[in-house]
Design an enzyme around this catalytic site. Sequence first.
Site, short mmCIF file in Angstrom:
data_model
loop_
_atom_site.label_atom_id
_atom_site.label_comp_id
_atom_site.label_asym_id
_atom_site.label_seq_id
_atom_site.Cartn_x
_atom_site.Cartn_y
_atom_site.Cartn_z
N SER A 48 13.98 7.17 14.52
CA SER A 48 13.90 6.09 13.53
C SER A 48 14.60 4.81 14.01
O SER A 48 14.37 3.73 13.46
CB SER A 48 14.52 6.52 12.20
OG SER A 48 13.80 7.59 11.63
N GLY A 232 9.79 1.34 11.92
CA GLY A 232 8.72 0.38 11.68
C GLY A 232 8.55 0.02 10.22
O GLY A 232 9.25 0.50 9.32
N CYS A 258 12.21 9.63 4.08
CA CYS A 258 12.47 8.35 4.72
C CYS A 258 11.18 7.53 4.87
O CYS A 258 10.64 7.07 3.88
CB CYS A 258 13.17 8.57 6.06
SG CYS A 258 14.04 7.09 6.66
N PHE A 259 10.65 7.38 6.06
CA PHE A 259 9.38 6.67 6.24
C PHE A 259 8.29 7.35 5.43
O PHE A 259 7.41 6.69 4.87
CB PHE A 259 9.02 6.64 7.72
CG PHE A 259 8.01 5.59 8.09
CD1 PHE A 259 8.19 4.26 7.74
CD2 PHE A 259 6.88 5.92 8.82
CE1 PHE A 259 7.26 3.28 8.09
CE2 PHE A 259 5.95 4.96 9.17
CZ PHE A 259 6.13 3.63 8.81
N GLN A 262 8.33 6.04 1.93
CA GLN A 262 7.71 4.72 1.81
C GLN A 262 6.19 4.83 1.86
O GLN A 262 5.49 4.12 1.12
CB GLN A 262 8.22 3.83 2.95
CG GLN A 262 9.72 3.57 2.87
CD GLN A 262 10.30 3.12 4.20
OE1 GLN A 262 9.58 2.66 5.10
NE2 GLN A 262 11.60 3.27 4.36
N GLY A 302 15.35 0.51 6.74
CA GLY A 302 15.45 -0.91 6.48
C GLY A 302 14.42 -1.41 5.50
O GLY A 302 14.40 -2.60 5.16
N PHE A 303 13.54 -0.51 5.03
CA PHE A 303 12.51 -0.85 4.05
C PHE A 303 12.65 0.08 2.85
O PHE A 303 13.24 1.16 2.95
CB PHE A 303 11.11 -0.72 4.65
CG PHE A 303 10.82 -1.70 5.75
CD1 PHE A 303 10.18 -2.90 5.47
CD2 PHE A 303 11.20 -1.43 7.05
CE1 PHE A 303 9.91 -3.81 6.49
CE2 PHE A 303 10.95 -2.34 8.08
CZ PHE A 303 10.30 -3.54 7.79
N HIS A 350 17.91 11.46 4.13
CA HIS A 350 17.68 12.54 5.08
C HIS A 350 18.33 13.84 4.61
O HIS A 350 19.52 14.05 4.84
CB HIS A 350 18.24 12.17 6.47
CG HIS A 350 17.47 11.11 7.16
ND1 HIS A 350 16.72 11.36 8.29
CD2 HIS A 350 17.31 9.79 6.90
CE1 HIS A 350 16.14 10.24 8.70
NE2 HIS A 350 16.49 9.28 7.86
N GLU A 352 18.08 16.70 5.81
CA GLU A 352 18.52 17.53 6.94
C GLU A 352 19.93 17.14 7.38
O GLU A 352 20.63 17.93 8.02
CB GLU A 352 17.55 17.42 8.12
CG GLU A 352 17.72 16.23 9.03
CD GLU A 352 17.29 14.92 8.42
OE1 GLU A 352 17.69 13.86 8.94
OE2 GLU A 352 16.56 14.95 7.39
#
Length: 378
Positions: A48, A232, A258-259, A262, A302-303, A350, A352
């Site tokens: 990440s 990203g 996480c991602f 989103q 960051g998003f 996260h 984990e």
Amino acid sequence: MSFEPAVLVLEDGTRYPGRAYGATGRTLGEVVFATGMTGYEETLTDPSYAGQIVVMTAPHIGNTGVNGEDRESSRIWVSGYVVRDPSRVVSNYRATGSLDDQLVTEAVVGISGIDTRAVTRRLRDAGSMRGGIFSGVDAGLDPESQLAIVREAGLMSGQNLSAQVSTKVAYVVASTAGSIGRLAVLDLGVKTSTVNHLVARGFEVHVLPQSISIDELLAIDPVAVFYSNGPGDPAASQGHVALLQDVLRRGLPFFGICFGNQLLGRALGFGTYKLPFGHRGINQPVIDVATGRTEITSHNHGFAVDAPIGVISESPAGFGRVEVSHVNLNDNVVEGLNALDIPAFSVQYHPEAAAGPHDANYLFDRFRDMVLKSKDGK
């Protein structure tokens, strides 16, 4: 330890002179700070962090060296590394080498001997920004040239980095606790600890390239789908959103972190936005709205998802009712989504926790229970 000069340059013109640490040369990226006091090896090898220069707020880094057990992937992913006081010696029975030597081996340009507290305060005031570390020959460039190089670098917004970090070939990790069935894990930057938690819950984990099609995913006959963490801008990952919408329409249970959180938000029809300086560390307080329980959690993002908090809303994309399940107590950022009419949920942090607290490990059990309930209902 190197005494060669180096400098960290931010895109606003701020300069922090220090000493070369790790490899020498030039590196560019988005400068961000991580607040964890432990877990530097896990941070460095977390996919990440691709495209980012990471500033460690903890002053002493490298004390326990490096080893082959704590890595979250096969390589270091950070674009650059910024520390205050690197350890001059390694003191840990598990260590197989020094962090400095590992950074050199993997060609990671770093800088030490600067006031990382001052850098962090600057990023908190102005937000994460592009930056560059210059050492070796590049340290001799004039300041105007260094700043121009930094300002020519790409912005994190709009970047799709999944192809850089995802596996190129699918692979399987066998369950270590019975067998629930095959789990399709879309590798957007998955961490080793995540896979370990999933196989410990009875899943046969099929880690799949980020470019996979819905037909290729369904060909493994999965009992559920999982979207991993990754780097990203989620707004630049429309292909992954479309794939997830296909998954949701077929009623397959879904869990994202996480991602993946989103992307679930975007699949449900909500927007995403860039945070000023993000959440990166292992001490973020998050409240579980359903229970009122506060968890201390590990973050790297960051998003964030733009969804209404405190109400049950309708998915703009037509997937029924949705609630925000978790909220960050520091800044009221959405930290989790729960779909009420389809078997899908996600969290921004996260569970984990590598490294970090284990308050949120139960989410893997929740996912297992949701999959078992779905199988029983068929």
